[in-house]
Motif scaffolding. Structure first.
Motif, PDB file in Angstrom:
ATOM      1  N   GLY A  68     -10.589 111.702 -37.188  1.00 60.00           N
ATOM      2  CA  GLY A  68     -10.895 112.627 -36.101  1.00 60.00           C
ATOM      3  C   GLY A  68     -10.734 114.058 -36.579  1.00 60.00           C
ATOM      4  N   TRP A  69     -10.681 114.982 -35.630  1.00 58.08           N
ATOM      5  CA  TRP A  69     -10.549 116.405 -35.938  1.00 58.08           C
ATOM      6  C   TRP A  69      -9.101 116.753 -36.207  1.00 58.08           C
ATOM      7  CZ3 TRP A  69     -14.799 118.959 -36.957  1.00 58.08           C
ATOM      8  CH2 TRP A  69     -15.985 118.537 -36.391  1.00 58.08           C
ATOM      9  N   GLU A  70      -8.881 117.624 -37.190  1.00 61.35           N
ATOM     10  CA  GLU A  70      -7.537 118.094 -37.521  1.00 61.35           C
ATOM     11  C   GLU A  70      -6.951 118.837 -36.327  1.00 61.35           C
ATOM     12  OE1 GLU A  70      -4.299 118.434 -39.938  1.00 61.35           O
ATOM     13  OE2 GLU A  70      -6.172 117.512 -40.552  1.00 61.35           O
ATOM     14  N   GLY A  71      -5.696 118.561 -36.019  1.00 57.96           N
ATOM     15  CA  GLY A  71      -5.009 119.226 -34.922  1.00 57.96           C
ATOM     16  C   GLY A  71      -5.236 118.581 -33.568  1.00 57.96           C
ATOM     17  N   GLN A  72      -6.033 117.541 -33.518  1.00 63.95           N
ATOM     18  CA  GLN A  72      -6.307 116.819 -32.279  1.00 63.95           C
ATOM     19  C   GLN A  72      -5.805 115.385 -32.428  1.00 63.95           C
ATOM     20  OE1 GLN A  72      -7.681 118.210 -29.544  1.00 63.95           O
ATOM     21  NE2 GLN A  72      -7.728 120.148 -30.656  1.00 63.95           N
ATOM     22  N   PRO A  73      -5.589 114.706 -31.322  1.00 63.10           N
ATOM     23  CA  PRO A  73      -5.232 113.283 -31.437  1.00 63.10           C
ATOM     24  C   PRO A  73      -6.354 112.520 -32.144  1.00 63.10           C
ATOM     25  CG  PRO A  73      -4.921 114.061 -29.193  1.00 63.10           C
ATOM     26  CD  PRO A  73      -5.610 115.161 -29.942  1.00 63.10           C
ATOM     27  N   PRO A  74      -6.029 111.429 -32.833  1.00 63.83           N
ATOM     28  CA  PRO A  74      -7.074 110.677 -33.542  1.00 63.83           C
ATOM     29  C   PRO A  74      -8.173 110.203 -32.598  1.00 63.83           C
ATOM     30  CG  PRO A  74      -4.890 109.888 -34.150  1.00 63.83           C
ATOM     31  CD  PRO A  74      -4.708 110.844 -33.018  1.00 63.83           C
TER      32      PRO A  74
END
Length: 109
Positions: free
Chosen positions: A66-72
């Motif tokens: 997923g996106w870095e800094g966000q939940p998977p």
């Protein structure tokens, strides 16, 4: 006291493995080897780091993406996760065994 970036209580963050501090220490040792010993020794250490992180992912049994800094966004699991871990470990082993090749690929041109 209010925070500029409040923490949401409903975030589903990746659970901690207990290996975060050893991984940071190994990363710092790798950087120190690059800076103070030689690029070849640092590259070998990088290969070892890659292999160890692939083993940690294999032990967890799933690979978050997923996106870095966000939940998977989701997880790779089962045979696909095992295949990805084997490929990453093989790359790490190749970097460890043949550091000259890895330095030629990723080093300055």
């Amino acid at each position: 006291m209010s925070s500029r970036y409040p923490i949401r209580k409903d975030e589903n963050l990746t659970p901690r493995t207990g290996l975060e501090i050893p991984a940071v220490i190994l990363f710092c040792v790798t950087v120190a080897l690059f800076l103070f010993v030689s690029a070849k020794t640092g590259t070998r250490s990088l290969g070892l780091f890659i292999v160890l992180m692939a083993l940690v992912q294999h032990r967890q049994g799933r690979i978050p993406y997923g996106w870095e800094g966000q939940p998977p966004s989701g997880y790779l699991t089962g045979p696909l996760a095992m295949l990805v871990n084997v490929v990453v470990a093989a790359i790490g082993l190749a970097v460890f065994v043949w550091p000259e090749v890895a330095m030629g690929m990723f080093g300055p041109k």
